[in-house]
Design an enzyme around this catalytic site. Structure first.
Site, PDB file in Angstrom:
ATOM      1  N   HIS A 306      67.839  67.838  -5.788  1.00  0.00           N
ATOM      2  CA  HIS A 306      67.481  68.882  -6.740  1.00  0.00           C
ATOM      3  C   HIS A 306      65.967  68.993  -6.815  1.00  0.00           C
ATOM      4  O   HIS A 306      65.275  67.988  -6.732  1.00  0.00           O
ATOM      5  CB  HIS A 306      68.044  68.561  -8.133  1.00  0.00           C
ATOM      6  N   ASP A 363      76.729  70.500  -8.710  1.00  0.00           N
ATOM      7  CA  ASP A 363      77.737  71.064  -7.816  1.00  0.00           C
ATOM      8  C   ASP A 363      78.601  70.009  -7.139  1.00  0.00           C
ATOM      9  O   ASP A 363      79.591  70.343  -6.492  1.00  0.00           O
ATOM     10  CB  ASP A 363      77.062  71.925  -6.734  1.00  0.00           C
TER      11      ASP A 363
HETATM   12  N1  CMC Z   1      70.830  66.428   2.159  1.00  0.00           N
HETATM   13  C1  CMC Z   1      69.958  65.898   3.018  1.00  0.00           C
HETATM   14  N2  CMC Z   1      68.611  65.896   2.848  1.00  0.00           N
HETATM   15  C2  CMC Z   1      68.156  66.482   1.741  1.00  0.00           C
HETATM   16  C3  CMC Z   1      69.000  67.064   0.788  1.00  0.00           C
HETATM   17  C4  CMC Z   1      70.388  67.021   1.021  1.00  0.00           C
HETATM   18  N3  CMC Z   1      71.250  67.555   0.160  1.00  0.00           N
HETATM   19  N4  CMC Z   1      68.254  67.566  -0.219  1.00  0.00           N
HETATM   20  C5  CMC Z   1      66.979  67.310   0.102  1.00  0.00           C
HETATM   21  N5  CMC Z   1      66.914  66.642   1.280  1.00  0.00           N
HETATM   22  C6  CMC Z   1      65.702  66.131   1.933  1.00  0.00           C
HETATM   23  C7  CMC Z   1      64.968  67.239   2.691  1.00  0.00           C
HETATM   24  O1  CMC Z   1      65.374  67.280   4.035  1.00  0.00           O
HETATM   25  C8  CMC Z   1      63.532  66.790   2.523  1.00  0.00           C
HETATM   26  O2  CMC Z   1      63.301  65.759   3.448  1.00  0.00           O
HETATM   27  P1  CMC Z   1      61.824  65.579   4.114  1.00  0.00           P
HETATM   28  O3  CMC Z   1      60.920  65.215   2.965  1.00  0.00           O
HETATM   29  O4  CMC Z   1      61.996  64.492   5.104  1.00  0.00           O
HETATM   30  O5  CMC Z   1      61.480  66.901   4.723  1.00  0.00           O
HETATM   31  C9  CMC Z   1      63.466  66.177   1.137  1.00  0.00           C
HETATM   32  O6  CMC Z   1      64.806  65.718   0.899  1.00  0.00           O
HETATM   33  C10 CMC Z   1      63.065  67.151   0.044  1.00  0.00           C
HETATM   34  O7  CMC Z   1      63.937  68.271   0.117  1.00  0.00           O
HETATM   35  P2  CMC Z   1      63.479  69.744  -0.105  1.00  0.00           P
HETATM   36  O8  CMC Z   1      64.449  70.664   0.568  1.00  0.00           O
HETATM   37  O9  CMC Z   1      62.041  69.893   0.259  1.00  0.00           O
HETATM   38  O10 CMC Z   1      63.615  69.832  -1.687  1.00  0.00           O
HETATM   39  P3  CMC Z   1      63.691  71.139  -2.527  1.00  0.00           P
HETATM   40  O11 CMC Z   1      63.305  70.793  -3.887  1.00  0.00           O
HETATM   41  O12 CMC Z   1      62.946  72.237  -1.835  1.00  0.00           O
HETATM   42  O13 CMC Z   1      65.251  71.559  -2.430  1.00  0.00           O
HETATM   43  C11 CMC Z   1      67.562  71.615  -2.877  1.00  0.00           C
HETATM   44  C12 CMC Z   1      66.173  71.288  -3.428  1.00  0.00           C
HETATM   45  C13 CMC Z   1      68.573  71.598  -4.014  1.00  0.00           C
HETATM   46  C14 CMC Z   1      67.559  73.038  -2.273  1.00  0.00           C
HETATM   47  C15 CMC Z   1      67.951  70.589  -1.807  1.00  0.00           C
HETATM   48  O14 CMC Z   1      68.007  69.294  -2.370  1.00  0.00           O
HETATM   49  C16 CMC Z   1      69.261  70.920  -1.112  1.00  0.00           C
HETATM   50  O15 CMC Z   1      69.263  71.682  -0.136  1.00  0.00           O
HETATM   51  N6  CMC Z   1      70.411  70.359  -1.593  1.00  0.00           N
HETATM   52  C17 CMC Z   1      71.712  70.710  -1.045  1.00  0.00           C
HETATM   53  C18 CMC Z   1      72.180  72.027  -1.639  1.00  0.00           C
HETATM   54  C19 CMC Z   1      72.623  71.871  -3.077  1.00  0.00           C
HETATM   55  O16 CMC Z   1      73.368  70.962  -3.420  1.00  0.00           O
HETATM   56  N7  CMC Z   1      72.181  72.804  -3.896  1.00  0.00           N
HETATM   57  C20 CMC Z   1      72.583  72.851  -5.318  1.00  0.00           C
HETATM   58  C21 CMC Z   1      71.456  72.495  -6.225  1.00  0.00           C
HETATM   59  S1  CMC Z   1      72.026  72.204  -7.910  1.00  0.00           S
HETATM   60  C22 CMC Z   1      72.570  73.754  -8.444  1.00  0.00           C
HETATM   61  C23 CMC Z   1      71.440  74.644  -8.683  1.00  0.00           C
HETATM   62  O17 CMC Z   1      70.828  74.549  -9.760  1.00  0.00           O
HETATM   63  O18 CMC Z   1      71.109  75.430  -7.807  1.00  0.00           O
END
Ligand code: CMC
Length: 428
Positions: A306, A363
């Protein structure tokens, strides 16, 4: 007022520091460009506040979520979805007369215009319910016009808000009935919000549906848990679109579209598909975690991670407990919950997830609960939208209440070609 100092090319710029009510601080850079020629760059708005807001407080490090100051755990246990909606939109818990009036208005506005039913005939049964929902919500502006510019003072906003909250569940249930080829079940005035939705979804002329109070309670809590989450992707969309002074229905339609994506609300559908993939394709939990860590693979562990929570999402804790309660009550076995728990343990013990502070989010367990309620997988994100609606409306209202209303318009750092000549076709 405290000030932060920015030094650049020998000049000093003083930037006001603004305090929130929970010891958060923000540097106000709104005059920075005017004074220094500099803009700030923050791709994905990872550290940029787009507004001040008195609606929802999140402390992602401590796993805290409150609506109007009230902890989410308390609301999920003791409130109803409609009371929480009132709290979010109007800023206080309703007194009895307000609660009754709000509830009566929701009841009165639960049907959709009969002509709108014809829309459903135009959608193929395979249409994704989120596409139907966004289309139908935008179409409400045709049947129930009311525009901010003319009507904000005259109570039209209140009417648009209850219309949306009431009709969204009717539209959602009708899209399900359409997809399975069953007749629509009309809303009933004698049923409360969640019970009414369950009746419209699952009642059929040949098989009456009995509303189980624990299922109704679970649905109520699920909707409360989704009701607001400050400036996430869909809420920011609602604010941005609404800042052009377009009507509320169109703004909410945009929010629904933003929610649909798998990185946001669409993740709940992907979680179940991922768990089913593990169950049906014999994929091991270990393979799944390995794929999620592989930089060359776009696969992510859906329901994990998140932007704000660097701790267990408090909503996921409540949902996990609710799964246990319902499983025990109905004495059913749900293999997906075992897989989910195994996946959670594997991820939480893995250095990749530990270092990045990736925990289950809302989720991760919500889909399992929706399954127990009988909601089909492709409707999960629709359920999220029904829950999130009061938050979107509250944020839209808060933005319009603030004076002066500023149209949302970020800047950019241009990195394209410098001034270039137009080369005629025969000389290229
Ligand atoms: N699985 C694998 N790696 C992950 C995941 C995941 N679910 N989430 C984050 N990472 C890794 C990502 O690859 C990155 O790694 P690195 O630093 O080596 O590049 C690091 O963790 C930081 O991730 P980010 O994508 O830069 O973080 P963000 O804040 O931009 O994204 C997120 C947040 C929710 C989009 C992401 O965690 C994600 O894609 N999660 C899976 C989708 C999901 O469950 N979404 C629902 C969120 S809760 C409901 C809502 O409020 O939307």
């Amino acid at each position: 007022m405290e000030r932060a100092i920015l030094e650049y090319k020998g000049a000093r710029y003083e930037l006001p520091v603004i305090d929130g009510t929970e010891q958060e601080r923000a540097i106000d850079i709104s005059n920075l460009r005017k004074d220094s020629g500099l803009i700030t760059l923050d791709v994905g708005y990872q550290n940029t506040g787009s507004c001040t807001s008195a609606i929802t407080f999140i402390d992602g490090d401590r796993g805290i979520l409150r609506y109007r100051g009230i902890p989410i755990e308390v609301l999920a246990e003791r409130s109803t979805f409609t009371e929480t909606a009132f709290l979010l939109i109007y800023g206080h818990l309703p007194v009895e007369a307000e609660r009754r009036a709000f509830s009566e208005r929701l009841t009165e506005n639960s049907m959709i215009h009969e002509d709108m039913l014809r829309f459903f005939d135009g959608f193929p049964p395979t249409a994704h319910p989120m596409a139907i929902l966004s289309t139908m919500v935008n179409a409400l502006s045709v049947y129930y016009p009311g525009y901010f510019t003319e009507d904000f003072e005259s109570g039209t906003f209140d009417l648009m808000a209850v219309r949306l909250i009431s009709k969204i569940r009717t539209i959602a249930a009708y899209s399900f009935k359409h997809s399975i080829g069953e007749p629509f079940v009309y809303p009933r005035h004698d049923l409360r919000y969640c019970a009414n939705f369950l009746s419209m979804m699952f009642h059929s002329p040949v098989k009456p549906y009995e509303i189980d109070p624990d299922i109704e309670k679970a649905l109520n809590a699920l909707l409360i848990l989704h009701a607001d989450h400050e400036q996430n992707c869909s809420t920011s969309t609602v604010r941005l679109v609404g800042s052009s002074m377009v009507n509320l229905y169109a703004s909410i339609c945009a929010g629904i579209c933003a929610l649909w994506g798998p990185l946001h609300g669409g993740a709940n559908q992907h979680v179940i598909e991922m768990l089913e993939g593990i169950q049906q394709q014999g994929l091991s939990v270990r393979d799944c975690v390995a794929r999620a860590k592989d930089k060359d693979n776009r696969f992510r562990l859906f329901g994990f991670g998140h932007r704000i929570y660097k701790n267990y999402d408090p909503r996921a804790i409540i949902l996990k407990g609710m799964c246990d309660t319902l499983l025990k009550k109905f004495n059913i076995s749900e293999p997906l919950i075992d897989i989910a728990m195994e996946l959670e343990s594997a991820a939480l013990a893995d250095d990749f997830f530990i270092e990045r502070k990736l925990y289950p989010n809302v989720d991760f367990y919500s889909g399992i609960l929706y399954r127990m309620i009988g909601i089909p997988t492709n409707m999960f994100t629709v359920m999220f939208a029904i829950g999130r609606l009061p938050g979107w409306i509250a944020q839209w209202k808060e933005m319009h209440d603030s004076v002066p209303l500023k149209i949302g318009r970020p800047r950019q750092l241009y990195t394209g070609p410098p001034l270039s000549d137009y080369v005629p076709m025969d000389q290229r």
